[in-house]
Design a protein around this motif. Sequence first.
Motif, short mmCIF file in Angstrom:
data_model
loop_
_atom_site.label_atom_id
_atom_site.label_comp_id
_atom_site.label_asym_id
_atom_site.label_seq_id
_atom_site.Cartn_x
_atom_site.Cartn_y
_atom_site.Cartn_z
N TYR A 189 0.84 -1.20 0.00
CA TYR A 189 0.00 0.00 0.00
C TYR A 189 0.87 1.23 0.00
CZ TYR A 189 -3.85 -3.03 1.41
OH TYR A 189 -4.79 -4.02 1.46
N TYR A 190 0.41 2.25 -0.74
CA TYR A 190 0.95 3.59 -0.60
C TYR A 190 0.16 4.26 0.52
CZ TYR A 190 3.05 3.27 -5.30
OH TYR A 190 3.79 2.91 -6.40
N VAL A 191 0.87 4.90 1.43
CA VAL A 191 0.21 5.66 2.49
C VAL A 191 0.71 7.09 2.37
CG1 VAL A 191 -0.18 5.89 4.96
CG2 VAL A 191 0.13 3.62 3.97
N TYR A 192 -0.18 8.00 2.03
CA TYR A 192 0.15 9.42 1.86
C TYR A 192 -0.20 10.12 3.17
CZ TYR A 192 1.02 13.64 -0.82
OH TYR A 192 1.56 14.81 -1.32
N LEU A 193 0.80 10.72 3.80
CA LEU A 193 0.62 11.31 5.13
C LEU A 193 0.33 12.81 5.04
CD1 LEU A 193 3.64 9.55 6.88
CD2 LEU A 193 1.24 8.87 6.92
N ARG A 194 -0.32 13.31 6.05
CA ARG A 194 -0.60 14.76 6.16
C ARG A 194 0.68 15.49 6.54
NH1 ARG A 194 -6.04 15.37 6.13
NH2 ARG A 194 -7.26 13.55 6.76
N ARG A 195 0.71 16.78 6.28
CA ARG A 195 1.86 17.58 6.68
C ARG A 195 1.90 17.68 8.19
NH1 ARG A 195 4.13 19.99 2.33
NH2 ARG A 195 2.78 20.39 0.53
N PRO A 196 3.09 17.57 8.78
CA PRO A 196 3.14 17.76 10.24
C PRO A 196 2.86 19.20 10.61
CG PRO A 196 5.31 17.18 9.34
CD PRO A 196 4.34 17.22 8.21
N ARG A 197 2.23 19.42 11.72
CA ARG A 197 1.90 20.78 12.16
C ARG A 197 2.87 21.26 13.20
NH1 ARG A 197 -4.64 20.10 12.64
NH2 ARG A 197 -4.94 19.60 10.48
#
Length: 197
Positions: A189-197
């Motif tokens: 699986y590709y897992v696209y992560l959110r930008r860290p805050r």
Amino acid sequence: MSRRRLRPDELDLWRQVARTAEPLHPAQARPKATLPVGARPEPPERVGPAPIQHFTVGQTSARGGPSHDVLPGLTDRMQAQPVTMDRKAYDKLKRGKLAPEARIDLHGMTVDRAHGALSGFIMRTHSDGKRLVLVITGKGRRSDAGGPIPVRQGVLRHNVPHWLSLPPLAGLVMQVTNAHNRHGGGGAYYVYLRRPR
């Protein structure tokens, strides 16, 4: 316990008590019946059960709906998910044009160990600022061991998307999709992560 007849003095006493008693629920009170001395009350009439009405099997069931409720296959569910990331990046991802920045291989791990390893990996890569990671699960065993409980082929393959949709990982993950053949195809699986805050 045997029933005995009341003596005349006991019957007189009972009648005096019955005349002075007030019913708890007057609407439900039965009319007072007087019995001659030494007489027994008649047993109440027995009422038989109501006759069964004619019916056909399934007459009240819902019609026109699906005859079975089967969960769609994993590939169908993954494709039905809405795209939450940039559409251009998603198209590149599906064609295998984006290279993953990190990867984890869960081959040979038990479900408990794989869950912990995946959680730690996603949290570390998110805190490092990485956006695209590859999670390799493998396609799973081809045959059942023949035990009394059937085992689903690819236990990790089926559990990883579920784990990624639960807290605390759900807040870090933007998109999960099947990997391109050059990165493992149906076993990754590709897992696209959110930008860290």
